[in-house]
Design an enzyme around this catalytic site. Structure first.
Site, PDB file in Angstrom:
ATOM      1  N   LYS A   1      12.246  23.271  51.891  1.00 43.78           N
ATOM      2  CA  LYS A   1      12.553  24.579  51.331  1.00 43.78           C
ATOM      3  C   LYS A   1      11.672  25.714  51.836  1.00 43.78           C
ATOM      4  O   LYS A   1      10.474  25.562  52.018  1.00 43.78           O
ATOM      5  CB  LYS A   1      12.441  24.533  49.789  1.00 43.78           C
ATOM      6  CG  LYS A   1      13.554  23.780  49.100  1.00 43.78           C
ATOM      7  CD  LYS A   1      14.929  24.345  49.364  1.00 43.78           C
ATOM      8  CE  LYS A   1      15.230  25.602  48.611  1.00 43.78           C
ATOM      9  NZ  LYS A   1      15.541  25.445  47.211  1.00 43.78           N
TER      10      LYS A   1
ATOM     11  N   GLU B   1      12.743  37.540  44.652  1.00 40.95           N
ATOM     12  CA  GLU B   1      13.105  37.138  43.287  1.00 40.95           C
ATOM     13  C   GLU B   1      12.098  37.684  42.281  1.00 40.95           C
ATOM     14  O   GLU B   1      12.456  38.108  41.181  1.00 40.95           O
ATOM     15  CB  GLU B   1      13.177  35.616  43.196  1.00 40.95           C
ATOM     16  CG  GLU B   1      14.300  35.038  44.056  1.00 40.95           C
ATOM     17  CD  GLU B   1      14.172  33.527  44.212  1.00 40.95           C
ATOM     18  OE1 GLU B   1      14.235  32.815  43.210  1.00 40.95           O
ATOM     19  OE2 GLU B   1      13.984  33.071  45.353  1.00 40.95           O
TER      20      GLU B   1
ATOM     21  N   SER C   1       8.736  24.508  48.146  1.00 38.56           N
ATOM     22  CA  SER C   1       8.998  23.824  46.883  1.00 38.56           C
ATOM     23  C   SER C   1       7.987  22.707  46.716  1.00 38.56           C
ATOM     24  O   SER C   1       7.540  22.121  47.692  1.00 38.56           O
ATOM     25  CB  SER C   1      10.417  23.259  46.924  1.00 38.56           C
ATOM     26  OG  SER C   1      10.525  22.157  46.056  1.00 38.56           O
TER      27      SER C   1
ATOM     28  N   HIS D   1      32.277  45.354  46.509  1.00 40.38           N
ATOM     29  CA  HIS D   1      32.560  44.146  45.708  1.00 40.38           C
ATOM     30  C   HIS D   1      31.977  42.903  46.371  1.00 40.38           C
ATOM     31  O   HIS D   1      32.484  41.802  46.171  1.00 40.38           O
ATOM     32  CB  HIS D   1      34.064  43.947  45.473  1.00 40.38           C
ATOM     33  CG  HIS D   1      34.776  45.185  45.051  1.00 40.38           C
ATOM     34  ND1 HIS D   1      34.944  45.544  43.736  1.00 40.38           N
ATOM     35  CD2 HIS D   1      35.334  46.189  45.789  1.00 40.38           C
ATOM     36  CE1 HIS D   1      35.599  46.702  43.665  1.00 40.38           C
ATOM     37  NE2 HIS D   1      35.831  47.119  44.902  1.00 40.38           N
TER      38      HIS D   1
END
Ligand code: ARG
Length: 468
Positions: free
Chosen positions: A283, A290, A277, A156
């Site tokens: 960043k 992803e 970024s 979980h």
């Protein structure tokens, strides 16, 4: 005008039809297999006495030259010639004239395209298995390097029990084993030759289909001419296998995303596999993970397209089937790109041992071990579970971990908890090494799993069809 027109249909194709009809911009990717299949068919025509030996040799030669032309980018693909098959045949006719016009004897584009696709799918599936093996081998390498790095296991997404990083990485590797096995299994089933099935009902030219099949490395000819030309379940199988692989890679991708956050801080991707970024200079984003996660949507989509394409399709061949190319091409493309990027990303990532092991210091990860200790003192497990649950509640209230409770508090919960060995049960390092059960995370077991996996992948490193 294409070779298939001019007789029955003297007029050319309407402009609005052409965009729908033409597929050469997509199916030209099958050119190697188309030439391979045509060479085998030409030889078959010679064997059947339909062409002379000399004619056969000239055709094979001519096809070889066209292959070179294509390889060097010198063939001008013409959308008016519809597809890869007619483009290559048209080129052969330009080169050999009358003889070129004989090649299509006893053959239809229906058995031709089915053959090309099976040859292509076999080659790509082997390539995909090779890429899976490379990712798996990197996982095994990292697991070996990080054998002593401990971390919690999760259920979980909550800290659950003490484990080690290598055990987690080896779990990823297990998924890949089954993914490769699914592809190998589909390869074995698809390895049958449609050639000689003609458009739908075979041919009166008595081609030796067994010999042609052997010539192309197939296990044998497809047994039924209707099935040979109308069925694409081999593409459904491969794309479903790739969709499952995609879902697996998306789970790995998701964990890399999570583990790269400042909140987890378990790992850092190398610069080569990170992006920044356009606005926020600080960043460092895990785009690789992803994108791999995103590609799983493409893979599931391709499998869905191929399933629906054939749904309710009456026998035999229907032109709908032309739409099978893009999804299977896209699927292999997405899978291979994802596998290779992930292999590089994981192979060059850094794992933060302090953060990983530090996570064992929270979440009462030794609660089960404390209950197990009570079981060894004679308590039924359900009672032990209750006692420890109560202690966890007390610890939470006091803002400490189970191990932070006083000996008095432990003894009050159960007399045998006053023994000094209780501290062993609550030490996550010892708790991991007690998990000696087969398939468990104790160092010894994981080291064995690593050795076994190395052997497994070494015997599958050859990309040819082999053991599942
Ligand atoms: N381009 C077609 C395909 O990919 C080849 C078969 C065409 N057959 C036909 N009967 N029009 O399916």
């Amino acid at each position: 005008m294409s070779q298939a027109r001019g007789g029955r249909l003297p007029a050319g194709v309407a402009e609005a039809m052409e965009a729908l009809n033409t597929s050469v911009h997509i199916d030209q990717a099958l050119w190697r297999e188309d030439i391979q299949g045509s060479i085998a068919h030409a030889r078959g025509l010679v064997r059947a006495g339909i062409l002379s030996q000399a004619e056969g040799e000239q055709l094979v030669d001519g096809l070889g030259h066209i292959a070179q032309e294509i390889e060097q980018g010198r063939l001008a693909w013409d959308p008016k010639n519809e597809d890869v098959h007619m483009n290559i045949e048209a080129r052969l006719i330009t080169a050999l004239d009358g003889l070129g016009r004989k090649l299509h004897t006893g053959r239809s584009r229906n058995d031709q395209v089915a053959t090309d696709l099976r040859l292509w799918a076999r080659r790509k599936s082997q390539e995909a298995r090779g890429a899976i093996a490379e990712l798996a081998e990197v996982l095994v390498d990292v697991a070996e390097r990080e054998l002593d790095t401990l971390m919690p296991s999760y259920t979980h997404l909550q800290r659950a029990q003490p484990s080690r990083l290598s055990h987690h990485l080896m779990a990823w590797q297990e998924l890949l084993r089954r993914d490769a096995a699914r592809l190998a299994d589909a390869e074995r089933r698809l390895n049958e030759c449609p050639l000689g099935a003609g458009a739908v009902a075979g041919t009166g030219f008595l081609l030796d289909r067994h010999a042609t099949a052997a010539d192309l490395g197939f296990d044998g000819p497809m047994r039924n001419s209707l099935d040979a030309t109308a069925s694409r379940d081999f593409l459904m199988e491969l794309s479903s296998g790739l969709a499952i692989l995609g879902v697996h890679l998306s789970r790995i991708g998701e964990e890399i995303v999570l583990w790269s956050t400042q909140e987890f801080g378990f790992m850092a991707l190398s610069d080569g596999f990170s992006t920044s970024s356009s606005m926020m200079p600080q960043k460092k984003n895990p785009d690789v993970a992803e994108l791999v996660r995103g590609k799983s949507a493409v893979l599931v989509g391709c499998a869905t397209t191929l399933l629906v394409l054939e749904k309710s399709l009456a026998f035999g061949y229907g032109r709908d089937l032309q739409e099978d190319k893009r999804p299977i091409f896209d699927a292999f493309d997405a899978a291979l790109t994802s596998l290779r990027a992930l292999t590089g990303a994981i192979g060059t990532a850094r794992f933060d041992r302090d953060r990983l092991e530090g996570a064992l210091g929270g979440g009462h990860v030794c609660a089960t071990d404390l209950a197990d200790y009570l079981v060894l003192q004679g308590l039924p497990f359900r009672d032990a579970h209750h006692v420890v649950g109560d202690l966890v509640r007390q610890a939470e209230q006091a803002g400490v971990q189970l191990g932070g409770l006083s000996t008095e508090a432990l003894a009050a919960a159960h007399p045998s908890l006053s023994a000094p060995e209780v501290r062993d049960a609550l030490d996550p390092r010892r708790a991991v090494e007690r998990r000696l059960v087969f398939g468990g995370p104790a160092r010894e077991r994981v080291a064995e799993a690593i050795a076994e996996a190395r052997q497994h992948w070494a015997s599958r490193a050859q990309r040819a069809p082999g053991p599942v």
